[in-house]
Scaffold this active site. Structure first.
Site, PDB file in Angstrom:
ATOM      1  N   LYS A 245       0.804  -1.237  -0.010  1.00 15.97           N
ATOM      2  CA  LYS A 245      -0.063  -0.003   0.045  1.00 15.97           C
ATOM      3  C   LYS A 245       0.790   1.419   0.020  1.00 15.97           C
ATOM      4  O   LYS A 245       0.425   2.404  -0.276  1.00 15.97           O
ATOM      5  CB  LYS A 245      -0.865  -0.018   1.143  1.00 15.97           C
ATOM      6  CG  LYS A 245      -2.201  -1.009   1.076  1.00 15.97           C
ATOM      7  CD  LYS A 245      -3.189  -0.736   2.365  1.00 15.97           C
ATOM      8  CE  LYS A 245      -4.315  -1.403   2.228  1.00 15.97           C
ATOM      9  NZ  LYS A 245      -5.070  -1.456   3.504  1.00 15.97           N
ATOM     10  N   HIS A 270      -1.627  -3.408  -4.615  1.00 15.34           N
ATOM     11  CA  HIS A 270      -0.936  -3.336  -3.518  1.00 15.34           C
ATOM     12  C   HIS A 270      -0.392  -4.897  -3.385  1.00 15.34           C
ATOM     13  O   HIS A 270       0.631  -5.021  -2.486  1.00 15.34           O
ATOM     14  CB  HIS A 270      -1.700  -2.856  -2.247  1.00 15.34           C
ATOM     15  CG  HIS A 270      -2.604  -3.834  -1.805  1.00 15.34           C
ATOM     16  ND1 HIS A 270      -3.989  -3.854  -2.195  1.00 15.34           N
ATOM     17  CD2 HIS A 270      -2.605  -4.621  -0.593  1.00 15.34           C
ATOM     18  CE1 HIS A 270      -4.634  -4.583  -1.259  1.00 15.34           C
ATOM     19  NE2 HIS A 270      -3.453  -5.149  -0.360  1.00 15.34           N
TER      20      HIS A 270
HETATM   21  P1  C2E Z   1      -8.824  -2.867   4.467  1.00 17.09           P
HETATM   22  O1  C2E Z   1      -9.576  -1.483   4.714  1.00 17.09           O
HETATM   23  O2  C2E Z   1      -7.720  -3.258   5.038  1.00 17.09           O
HETATM   24  O3  C2E Z   1      -9.715  -3.889   3.938  1.00 17.09           O
HETATM   25  C1  C2E Z   1      -9.386  -5.351   4.084  1.00 17.09           C
HETATM   26  C2  C2E Z   1     -10.473  -6.313   3.436  1.00 17.09           C
HETATM   27  O4  C2E Z   1     -11.403  -6.229   4.411  1.00 17.09           O
HETATM   28  C3  C2E Z   1     -11.324  -5.773   2.167  1.00 17.09           C
HETATM   29  O5  C2E Z   1     -10.423  -6.002   1.160  1.00 17.09           O
HETATM   30  C4  C2E Z   1     -12.523  -6.230   2.502  1.00 17.09           C
HETATM   31  O6  C2E Z   1     -12.362  -7.672   2.128  1.00 17.09           O
HETATM   32  C5  C2E Z   1     -12.749  -6.297   3.905  1.00 17.09           C
HETATM   33  N1  C2E Z   1     -13.326  -4.978   4.162  1.00 17.09           N
HETATM   34  C6  C2E Z   1     -12.954  -3.981   4.957  1.00 17.09           C
HETATM   35  N2  C2E Z   1     -13.980  -3.192   5.016  1.00 17.09           N
HETATM   36  C7  C2E Z   1     -15.255  -3.707   4.486  1.00 17.09           C
HETATM   37  C8  C2E Z   1     -16.838  -3.539   4.555  1.00 17.09           C
HETATM   38  O7  C2E Z   1     -17.024  -2.374   4.959  1.00 17.09           O
HETATM   39  N3  C2E Z   1     -17.590  -4.553   3.748  1.00 17.09           N
HETATM   40  C9  C2E Z   1     -17.006  -5.559   3.338  1.00 17.09           C
HETATM   41  N4  C2E Z   1     -17.990  -6.450   2.786  1.00 17.09           N
HETATM   42  N5  C2E Z   1     -15.879  -5.939   3.479  1.00 17.09           N
HETATM   43  C10 C2E Z   1     -14.698  -5.009   4.118  1.00 17.09           C
HETATM   44  P2  C2E Z   1     -10.919  -5.279  -0.212  1.00 17.09           P
HETATM   45  O8  C2E Z   1     -12.157  -4.931  -0.402  1.00 17.09           O
HETATM   46  O9  C2E Z   1     -10.021  -6.061  -1.377  1.00 17.09           O
HETATM   47  O10 C2E Z   1     -10.056  -4.044   0.056  1.00 17.09           O
HETATM   48  C11 C2E Z   1      -8.449  -3.631   0.064  1.00 17.09           C
HETATM   49  C12 C2E Z   1      -8.178  -2.542   0.466  1.00 17.09           C
HETATM   50  O11 C2E Z   1      -8.685  -1.568  -0.376  1.00 17.09           O
HETATM   51  C13 C2E Z   1      -8.927  -2.152   1.635  1.00 17.09           C
HETATM   52  O12 C2E Z   1      -7.879  -2.540   2.856  1.00 17.09           O
HETATM   53  C14 C2E Z   1      -8.779  -0.765   1.708  1.00 17.09           C
HETATM   54  O13 C2E Z   1      -7.560  -0.052   1.759  1.00 17.09           O
HETATM   55  C15 C2E Z   1      -9.122  -0.231   0.179  1.00 17.09           C
HETATM   56  N6  C2E Z   1     -10.544  -0.243  -0.041  1.00 17.09           N
HETATM   57  C16 C2E Z   1     -11.459  -0.957  -0.240  1.00 17.09           C
HETATM   58  N7  C2E Z   1     -12.593  -0.253  -0.407  1.00 17.09           N
HETATM   59  C17 C2E Z   1     -12.382   0.904  -0.324  1.00 17.09           C
HETATM   60  C18 C2E Z   1     -13.257   2.150  -0.381  1.00 17.09           C
HETATM   61  O14 C2E Z   1     -14.309   1.949  -0.750  1.00 17.09           O
HETATM   62  N8  C2E Z   1     -12.629   3.422  -0.210  1.00 17.09           N
HETATM   63  C19 C2E Z   1     -11.184   3.337   0.147  1.00 17.09           C
HETATM   64  N9  C2E Z   1     -10.703   4.722   0.286  1.00 17.09           N
HETATM   65  N10 C2E Z   1     -10.675   2.376   0.163  1.00 17.09           N
HETATM   66  C20 C2E Z   1     -11.004   1.132   0.079  1.00 17.09           C
HETATM   67 FE    FE Z   2      -4.630  -5.999   1.721  1.00 16.98          FE
HETATM   68 FE    FE Z   3      -4.942  -5.077   6.413  1.00 15.45          FE
END
Ligand code: C2E
Ligand code: FE
Ligand code: FE
Ligand code: SIN
Ligand code: SIN
Length: 388
Positions: A245, A270
């Protein structure tokens, strides 16, 4: 200090004069074992057993110095329990501070003897020998402490002091190298956590996320039947899963709202970036970390990224870290979302059994939930999550 149950090996019948052959056998057997031992705890126990047999002591302890806390520590009961005392306490503390060995025939009349533990446990310390260990650079790193000679009149003789000094000089080198080894491993561990936190802090993810993911991974790995060594290996490697990241632009990483499809495509890289960053090393630990960075967003049903691997084609470390990471991410505030209520998190973990997550790991997740929740509250982030 005599308050812990000892499981030292049963002593040979007491002899008044240990013959030279018997003594050599003890030294040979133990120094061979000690030299092959990589765990500090086991070295301490083995050295204590060796000293105890050589001089027929009722109790024998190897204390080592923890400079950062100004304490002496040891492990007893074969590495299960750790004991700590102030660095200058009692006769052993005197020996450590002064560098002098001591032979005390009757400790009850010696003002340096720390009588607290005797008073607490009812153990009567009469005769005491202490012998400091000196490192190759001349520093004192610890000491032998032997209490009460078995048989005869319960008093140690000058020859016992000689023997224990011999034991100290034979095993001291191994002790020193195992202490250095532990130092290196704990330095590595700290560096890795610090590295992992860079990935998280750039995205303003609070506090202890990587620490918690590491601890959850460890618990899940053990419950899945991995060895302690392998679980520790995973625990050290998993904190780096999001290191990639650091290459994601701020405007995306810290975007308050939902990402566009294109932005999310970039975000997904990432995993590949982390894999490249860590994959150049031959160190086993970094190779595992690279693998985890690569695979922690793969899903059991094949709908994850970057490769869309399925089921057991995803490495076990990746599957475990996925469960730990999502469980923690859902329960944490992110710039783009509020932390979820526990009930809702549990519901998602259950729903995703066999979809996002390996069903076997989810089963273990539920059987270990109390432990996971106690880790969660132990490493709670500084800013408590406001109810959403
Ligand atoms: P992260 O925030 O560390 O989230 C890791 C994983 O946790 C996400 O992988 C997802 O599988 C789960 N997760 C986290 N929050 C939610 C949620 O509110 N609902 C659901 N259903 N799952 C959740 P993912 O989706 O592949 O995202 C990878 C990374 O991408 C995230 O790491 C975050 O850094 C970023 N990201 C994802 N969606 C958003 C978004 O809508 N806005 C922003 N600013 N970043 C996002
Ligand atoms: Fe990750
Ligand atoms: Fe993480
Ligand atoms: C032990 O129980 O032997 C450890 C502490 C001591 O010897 O005083
Ligand atoms: C003890 O404190 O019980 C052991 C003897 C000493 O180091 O004072």
């Amino acid at each position: 200090m005599g308050d812990e149950p000892r499981i030292n090996h049963v002593l040979k019948p007491v002899r008044n004069e240990l013959d030279a052959e018997y003594l050599l056998r003890i030294i040979f057997d133990y120094t061979t074992k000690i030299a092959n031992e990589r765990s500090l705890q086991r070295v301490l126990v083995l050295m204590a057993d060796m000293g105890r047999q050589m001089i027929q002591a009722d109790r024998c302890t190897v204390w080592v110095i923890d400079q950062s806390r100004k304490e002496l520590f040891t492990t007893v009961a074969h590495g299960v329990t750790e004991l700590r005392i102030p660095i200058d306490s009692g006769l052993v503390g005197y020996s450590i501070m002064s560098g002098e060995p001591l032979l005390i025939e009757d400790a009850t009349t010696d003002p340096r003897h720390n009588t607290d533990s005797d008073r607490l446990t009812g153990y009567v310390t009469r005769s005491v020998i202490t012998v400091p260990f000196v490192s190759s650079s001349g520093e004192i790193i610890g000491a032998y402490q032997a209490l009460n000679k078995l048989g005869t009149d319960g008093r140690f003789k000058p020859q016992d002091l000689e023997y224990l000094t011999l034991a100290a000089s034979y095993a001291g080198k191994s002790l020193e190298s195992v202490m250095l080894q532990e130092e290196i491993v704990s330095t590595q561990r700290e560096l890795i956590l610090a590295l992992g936190e860079i990935g998280e802090s750039r995205s303003k993810e609070t506090g202890h996320h990587v620490k918690r993911v590491a601890e959850y991974s460890y618990v899940l790995a053990l419950a899945l039947g991995l060895s302690i060594e392998e679980a520790e290996h995973l625990k050290m490697a998993s904190p780096m899963h999001d290191i990639g990241k650091i290459a994601i632009p701020d405007s995306i990483l810290n975007k308050p709202g939902k990402l566009t499809e294109q932005e999310f495509e970039l975000m997904k890289t990432h995993t590949v970036i982390g894999h490249h960053m860590l994959g150049g090393s031959n160190r086993e630990l970094l190779r595992s970390a690279a693998l985890i960075a690569y695979q922690h967003h793969e899903k059991w049903d094949g709908t994850g990224y970057p490769l869309g691997l399925r089921e057991n084609d995803i490495h076990l470390y990746g599957r475990i870290t996925a469960v730990a990471d999502v469980f923690d991410a859902l329960g944490s505030d992110r710039i783009y979302k509020k932390a979820w209520e526990l009930e809702r998190i549990i519901e998602l973990m259950r729903e995703e059994r066999g979809r996002h997550f390996d069903p076997r790991i989810i089963d273990v997740f539920f059987s270990k939930l109390p432990t996971l929740l106690s880790i969660r509250s132990k490493y709670r982030d500084e800013f408590p999550t406001p109810p959403s």
